[in-house]
Design an enzyme around this catalytic site. Structure first.
Site, PDB file in Angstrom:
ATOM      1  N   LYS A 194       8.742   2.463  -2.507  1.00  0.00           N
ATOM      2  CA  LYS A 194       8.771   1.711  -1.245  1.00  0.00           C
ATOM      3  C   LYS A 194       9.268   2.590  -0.105  1.00  0.00           C
ATOM      4  CE  LYS A 194       8.824  -2.817  -3.296  1.00  0.00           C
ATOM      5  NZ  LYS A 194       9.637  -3.724  -4.082  1.00  0.00           N
ATOM      6  N   LYS A 249      -0.454  -6.054  -3.905  1.00  0.00           N
ATOM      7  CA  LYS A 249      -0.534  -6.652  -2.567  1.00  0.00           C
ATOM      8  C   LYS A 249      -0.215  -5.619  -1.500  1.00  0.00           C
ATOM      9  CE  LYS A 249       1.597 -10.544  -4.702  1.00  0.00           C
ATOM     10  NZ  LYS A 249       2.928 -10.283  -5.251  1.00  0.00           N
ATOM     11  N   LYS A 285      -3.078   1.198  -8.977  1.00  0.00           N
ATOM     12  CA  LYS A 285      -2.626  -0.109  -9.456  1.00  0.00           C
ATOM     13  C   LYS A 285      -2.969  -1.177  -8.417  1.00  0.00           C
ATOM     14  CE  LYS A 285       1.538  -2.504  -8.920  1.00  0.00           C
ATOM     15  NZ  LYS A 285       2.159  -3.640  -9.225  1.00  0.00           N
TER      16      LYS A 285
END
Ligand code: ADP
Ligand code: TRP
Length: 339
Positions: A129, A211, A208
């Site tokens: 992230k 979202k 992968k």
């Protein structure tokens, strides 16, 4: 189906006379997609038949990436409705929204002294992230402790997740083991349950499906959106007369919808010259539609009857709170948070 957990096949698990508690959560961080569906949701729905299923929408976790109030509220209720439409049965399971049982935030604090800073820094989901440009705030950093609290607050035996959550489960087990070593055998050490066939559903770009990568096929996409995303699945430039590579997103996504025999047929077609990717995409489109269509009616019903949904969540909150209160009391007492 092979799984990484010691428990084996789906549907399973009886522990002497007691049903195993199976728990998992999903973030309401956007439209739920086929990766979520195969990696976690459909498996949870199967588990409710034979196990003590606890399933929740983890909106506290989603706060680490969504700071728009309406977006979070809408995503939360939509995730609840998606689960109900797909077959989550509140009479067979405990189904709730994480923030309705806020004891989990207390447990997060109580566990934070059992969690090493180094271990949090090594969390791949945290590092991913930050690499993607999110600011390294404390919510992101301590995300795994909140997840450990989610699991430990309910005495979970088994946690079905996709591969990306494996490290979070390891952190949870470490925290629980440390706690039990200091305060006595209070916490249940959970087992991850990762299905080898569905643990990593690729997205339309081959990474992968997630979202946050903009590469998803949403479960409840309408016809146009579905067509757009399936047609955008990347393929290679192999000519029509060459055999085709199976280590590719189109092949892998299609396989998820096929039984053993049909998978073999698809595999043969990939080995045999003459296959056109355009045809495979059209077939996949039909397969997805066929598979999801039966759930659309129920989804429409809940969309139009939000009060029913709220009633279901109130019941879920009550059921989850009973277990949460038992555990938090034991934990407080063991730690000396009492006078
Ligand atoms: P996302 O990456 O889209 O934000 P989440 O982190 O909310 O998904 O994941 C919710 C659940 O779905 C987790 O159990 C996760 O492991 C599973 N999951 C998510 N993406 C995939 C995928 N591409 N393949 C298999 N399982 C997945
Ligand atoms: N971190 C999980 C994910 O992103 C969601 C989650 C939060 C979870 N709490 C949980 C999963 C407890 C299983 C158990 O997918």
């Amino acid at each position: 189906m092979e799984t990484l957990s010691i428990y084996g096949a789906t549907g399973l698990v009886m522990n002497m006379n007691k049903k195993s508690r199976v728990l998992s959560g999903i973030q309401p961080s956007g439209k739920l997609h086929l990766g979520n569906y195969f990696g976690m949701m459909s498996r949870m729905i199967e588990y409710q038949e034979k196990n003590d299923l606890f399933c929740f929408i983890v909106n506290y976790h989603a706060l680490t990436t969504i700071q728009d109030k309406n977006e979070l509220k809408n995503n939360t209720i939509n995730a609840v409705i998606d689960f109900l439409a797909l077959g989550m049965d509140p009479n067979k399971s405990t189904f709730w929204v994480q923030s309705d049982v806020p004891q989990v935030t207390e447990l997060t604090w109580l566990l934070s002294s059992m969690a090493g800073v180094g271990q949090m820094e090594r969390s791949t989901s945290y590092k991913d992230k930050i690499d993607k440009g999110l600011s390294p705030h404390m919510g992101l950093f301590s995300y795994p402790i909140l997840m450990a609290a989610d699991i430990l607050l309910y005495g979970s035996d088994i946690v079905p997740v996709g591969k990306d959550q494996k490290q979070h489960l390891e952190i949870t087990r470490d925290i629980a083991t440390r706690f039990n070593n200091i305060y006595g055998e209070i916490l249940v050490i959970p087992e991850p349950d990762i299905n080898l066939e569905t643990m990593l559903v690729p997205g339309t770009d081959g990474q992968k499906m997630s979202k946050s990568y903009g590469n998803t096929i949403p479960i409840f996409a309408d016809e146009n959106e579905l067509k757009k995303s399936v047609m955008s699945i990347v393929t290679d430039s192999a000519g029509i007369n060459e055999p085709k590579d199976k280590d590719t997103p189109l092949y892998k996504i299609y396989s998820l919808f096929l039984n053993h025999k049909d998978k073999e047929l698809l595999s043969d077609r990939y080995d045999t010259p003459g296959l056109r990717y355009g045809d495979v995409k059209k077939e996949l489109l039909d397969k997805i539609y066929e598979h999801i269509n039966p759930y659309r009616k129920k989804r429409k019903y809940y969309m139009a009857n939000i009060d029913d949904v709220r009633q279901i969540l109130i019941k879920g909150k009550e059921k989850a709170s009973i277990v949460a209160n038992e555990y938090i009391e034991k934990i407080r007492k063991a730690m000396g948070i009492t006078y």
